[in-house]
Design a protein around this motif. Structure first.
Motif, PDB file in Angstrom:
ATOM      1  N   LEU A  42       0.859  -1.187   0.000  1.00 14.44           N
ATOM      2  CA  LEU A  42       0.000   0.000   0.000  1.00 14.44           C
ATOM      3  C   LEU A  42       0.890   1.230   0.000  1.00 14.44           C
ATOM      4  O   LEU A  42       1.734   1.379   0.885  1.00 14.44           O
ATOM      5  CB  LEU A  42      -0.919   0.032   1.229  1.00 14.44           C
ATOM      6  CG  LEU A  42      -1.866  -1.149   1.444  1.00 14.44           C
ATOM      7  CD1 LEU A  42      -2.600  -0.994   2.772  1.00 14.44           C
ATOM      8  CD2 LEU A  42      -2.862  -1.249   0.300  1.00 14.44           C
ATOM      9  N   GLY A  43       0.727   2.099  -0.975  1.00 16.04           N
ATOM     10  CA  GLY A  43       1.539   3.307  -1.061  1.00 16.04           C
ATOM     11  C   GLY A  43       0.681   4.552  -1.045  1.00 16.04           C
ATOM     12  O   GLY A  43      -0.355   4.623  -1.710  1.00 16.04           O
ATOM     13  N   GLY A  44       1.114   5.542  -0.261  1.00 19.99           N
ATOM     14  CA  GLY A  44       0.365   6.796  -0.169  1.00 19.99           C
ATOM     15  C   GLY A  44       1.273   7.925   0.268  1.00 19.99           C
ATOM     16  O   GLY A  44       2.397   7.714   0.736  1.00 19.99           O
TER      17      GLY A  44
ATOM     18  N   SER B  48      -9.422   1.692  -3.065  1.00 23.52           N
ATOM     19  CA  SER B  48      -8.086   1.437  -3.625  1.00 23.52           C
ATOM     20  C   SER B  48      -7.588   2.618  -4.456  1.00 23.52           C
ATOM     21  O   SER B  48      -6.378   2.836  -4.568  1.00 23.52           O
ATOM     22  CB  SER B  48      -8.119   0.170  -4.487  1.00 23.52           C
ATOM     23  OG  SER B  48      -9.064   0.313  -5.547  1.00 23.52           O
ATOM     24  N   THR B  49      -8.511   3.408  -5.026  1.00 20.75           N
ATOM     25  CA  THR B  49      -8.114   4.542  -5.854  1.00 20.75           C
ATOM     26  C   THR B  49      -7.538   5.705  -5.048  1.00 20.75           C
ATOM     27  O   THR B  49      -6.941   6.617  -5.622  1.00 20.75           O
ATOM     28  CB  THR B  49      -9.323   5.038  -6.663  1.00 20.75           C
ATOM     29  OG1 THR B  49     -10.404   5.359  -5.759  1.00 20.75           O
ATOM     30  CG2 THR B  49      -9.794   3.979  -7.637  1.00 20.75           C
ATOM     31  N   GLU B  50      -7.701   5.688  -3.742  1.00 20.22           N
ATOM     32  CA  GLU B  50      -7.184   6.770  -2.901  1.00 20.22           C
ATOM     33  C   GLU B  50      -5.690   6.621  -2.626  1.00 20.22           C
ATOM     34  O   GLU B  50      -5.058   7.574  -2.169  1.00 20.22           O
ATOM     35  CB  GLU B  50      -7.951   6.823  -1.581  1.00 20.22           C
ATOM     36  CG  GLU B  50      -9.440   7.091  -1.724  1.00 20.22           C
ATOM     37  CD  GLU B  50     -10.135   7.223  -0.396  1.00 20.22           C
ATOM     38  OE1 GLU B  50      -9.699   8.063   0.420  1.00 20.22           O
ATOM     39  OE2 GLU B  50     -11.109   6.488  -0.151  1.00 20.22           O
ATOM     40  N   PHE B  51      -5.122   5.455  -2.897  1.00 19.08           N
ATOM     41  CA  PHE B  51      -3.702   5.209  -2.674  1.00 19.08           C
ATOM     42  C   PHE B  51      -2.915   5.518  -3.942  1.00 19.08           C
ATOM     43  O   PHE B  51      -3.427   5.409  -5.063  1.00 19.08           O
ATOM     44  CB  PHE B  51      -3.465   3.759  -2.257  1.00 19.08           C
ATOM     45  CG  PHE B  51      -4.072   3.385  -0.931  1.00 19.08           C
ATOM     46  CD1 PHE B  51      -3.316   3.453   0.229  1.00 19.08           C
ATOM     47  CD2 PHE B  51      -5.384   2.970  -0.840  1.00 19.08           C
ATOM     48  CE1 PHE B  51      -3.859   3.117   1.457  1.00 19.08           C
ATOM     49  CE2 PHE B  51      -5.951   2.624   0.377  1.00 19.08           C
ATOM     50  CZ  PHE B  51      -5.182   2.708   1.528  1.00 19.08           C
ATOM     51  N   LEU B  52      -1.662   5.882  -3.753  1.00 22.69           N
ATOM     52  CA  LEU B  52      -0.779   6.095  -4.902  1.00 22.69           C
ATOM     53  C   LEU B  52      -0.430   4.779  -5.577  1.00 22.69           C
ATOM     54  O   LEU B  52      -0.275   4.722  -6.806  1.00 22.69           O
ATOM     55  CB  LEU B  52       0.499   6.816  -4.449  1.00 22.69           C
ATOM     56  CG  LEU B  52       0.326   8.233  -3.893  1.00 22.69           C
ATOM     57  CD1 LEU B  52       1.671   8.805  -3.456  1.00 22.69           C
ATOM     58  CD2 LEU B  52      -0.328   9.146  -4.919  1.00 22.69           C
ATOM     59  N   SER B  53      -0.284   3.733  -4.799  1.00 24.64           N
ATOM     60  CA  SER B  53      -0.057   2.390  -5.343  1.00 24.64           C
ATOM     61  C   SER B  53      -0.831   1.403  -4.481  1.00 24.64           C
ATOM     62  O   SER B  53      -0.905   1.550  -3.256  1.00 24.64           O
ATOM     63  CB  SER B  53       1.438   2.039  -5.344  1.00 24.64           C
ATOM     64  OG  SER B  53       1.959   2.044  -4.027  1.00 24.64           O
ATOM     65  N   TYR B  54      -1.418   0.399  -5.145  1.00 24.64           N
ATOM     66  CA  TYR B  54      -2.272  -0.559  -4.436  1.00 24.64           C
ATOM     67  C   TYR B  54      -2.087  -1.918  -5.089  1.00 24.64           C
ATOM     68  O   TYR B  54      -2.542  -2.158  -6.201  1.00 24.64           O
ATOM     69  CB  TYR B  54      -3.729  -0.112  -4.514  1.00 24.64           C
ATOM     70  CG  TYR B  54      -4.657  -0.805  -3.548  1.00 24.64           C
ATOM     71  CD1 TYR B  54      -4.860  -0.302  -2.268  1.00 24.64           C
ATOM     72  CD2 TYR B  54      -5.352  -1.953  -3.919  1.00 24.64           C
ATOM     73  CE1 TYR B  54      -5.727  -0.928  -1.385  1.00 24.64           C
ATOM     74  CE2 TYR B  54      -6.207  -2.582  -3.042  1.00 24.64           C
ATOM     75  CZ  TYR B  54      -6.401  -2.058  -1.777  1.00 24.64           C
ATOM     76  OH  TYR B  54      -7.257  -2.681  -0.886  1.00 24.64           O
TER      77      TYR B  54
END
Length: 375
Positions: free
Chosen positions: A149-151, A203-209
């Motif tokens: 998970l990236g954010g 899932s669209t709120e994260f930079l990478s998922y």
């Protein structure tokens, strides 16, 4: 080993030491040919925090090859108390210092720090006694794991703002479509005065998922808050790498000149029977379960033979009902008189003089002539 940190990078080094001091009391220093690592562990060995500073972070970085060969594993290691090391970095040192220099040799029991101030060319030298040397071996990679998970730091900071400072743990229920973040686990007893919070993250709120397997991960909030606070200071993205609940969680921050990696122990509260959360769930279920009432055979037989649908009423029951119902009906027909409003009494008391006559003939004195008009 000799390395010089320029004054412009002192803020990064100072914030890194503050973050490390929130995790452990002992600071491990590991020098390799291309980097200097600062590492600490918490007392229960469930959190490991590592800061790697690359050659480009320093204005000068030199490691003696003989010292590396003497170390045997191409790493020079030493350990100091955090309490005696941290006070050196109080204040805005990036505005006061020209540079900060590390000096250490493998055959010495001291480590030397030299601080060159901008004003008056002052150089302050600190010599700190080393602790017994130990070598750490962390078997968890920084970016390994099937799930990731990236954010941004601001994204995770807004997430933490939804929870109370008194919350100790955070639970992620992870699916390929979304993440449900909770400060509690379903089925566990609620602590007194605790406000349960739940956040749904698409899932669209994260930079990478990247999620290959659904899982539930429960981990401590203290190291996560520490990482997010450091990342927000320098506007860094945060990556969470893990496999499933019960295996370590790796929190990773990357910068061209340094890298931050926190390894945090986790559990899955719904499958880990050895966890305290699972124990609390089973105890709560045993306490709250109602105990069945014992019924005798005679009462059970009477209940089975009783006709519960019958609406017949005996004559004695009718008489009793009529006697009681008649008197109640008479009482219901009599409407009680409303009590007198105390407001009127109070009005006459307060405004009593308004009801008194305002004119008396005695105020005019003696009458010399009668009224000429009969009206």
């Amino acid at each position: 080993m000799e390395c010089i940190v320029p004054g412009n990078n002192m803020k990064v080094l100072g914030k890194a030491l503050q973050a490390l001091s929130k995790i452990g009391d002992e600071l491990y220093m590991e020098a390799k040919s291309d980097r200097l690592s600062l590492i600490t562990l918490n007392s229960s060995k469930t959190v490991c925090a590592r800061f790697h500073f690359f050659e480009t972070f320093f204005s000068s970085y030199e490691v003696n090859p003989d010292d590396l060969s003497a170390a045997g594993n191409e790493t020079i290691t030493c350990k100091v108390h955090m309490k005696i090391f941290l006070p050196l970095f109080k204040g805005n040192l990036e505005k006061k210092l020209d540079y900060f220099k590390f000096e250490y040799t493998t055959d010495s029991d001291l480590i030397v720090f030299k601080m060159k101030y901008k004003c008056d060319d002052i150089v302050m030298v600190h010599k700190l006694r080393l602790m017994d040397n130990e070598t750490l071996s962390i078997g968890v990679g920084a970016d390994t794991g099937e799930n990731s998970l990236g954010g941004s730091s601001s994204f995770y900071n807004q997430l933490l703002a939804m929870f109370s400072i008194s919350d100790d743990e955070l639970t992620f229920e992870i699916t390929p479509a979304k993440v449900v973040a909770r400060n509690y686990c379903q089925g566990t007893p609620c602590r007194p005065k605790m406000m349960r919070s739940q956040i749904n993250l698409n899932s669209t709120e994260f930079l990478s998922y990247r999620i290959t397997k659904e899982t539930t991960v429960n981990f401590s909030l203290k190291p996560f808050r520490t990482v997010v606070h450091f990342a927000e200071t320098f506007n860094l993205n945060i990556d969470l790498n893990f496999d499933v609940g019960g295996k370590p969680l790796s929190i990773l921050l990357k910068n061209p000149t340094f890298e931050v990696n926190f390894i945090v122990a986790t559990l899955n509260p719904y499958t880990d029977t050895n966890s305290s959360l699972a124990t609390a769930t089973s105890v709560a279920a045993g306490v709250t379960k109602a105990r069945p009432t014992e019924i005798s055979d005679e009462d059970l037989e009477a209940m089975q033979t009783e006709n519960w649908e019958s609406e017949e009423v005996t004559e004695e029951e009718k008489k009793d009902k009529d006697n009681c119902g008649g008197s109640k009906k008479e009482e219901e027909d009599i409407v009680p008189r409303s009590p007198e409003s105390p407001r009127s009494k109070k009005a006459r008391t307060v405004f009593g003089r308004c009801y008194d006559p305002t004119f008396h003939e005695t105020v005019l004195g003696e009458v010399l002539a009668a009224n000429s008009d009969s009206e």
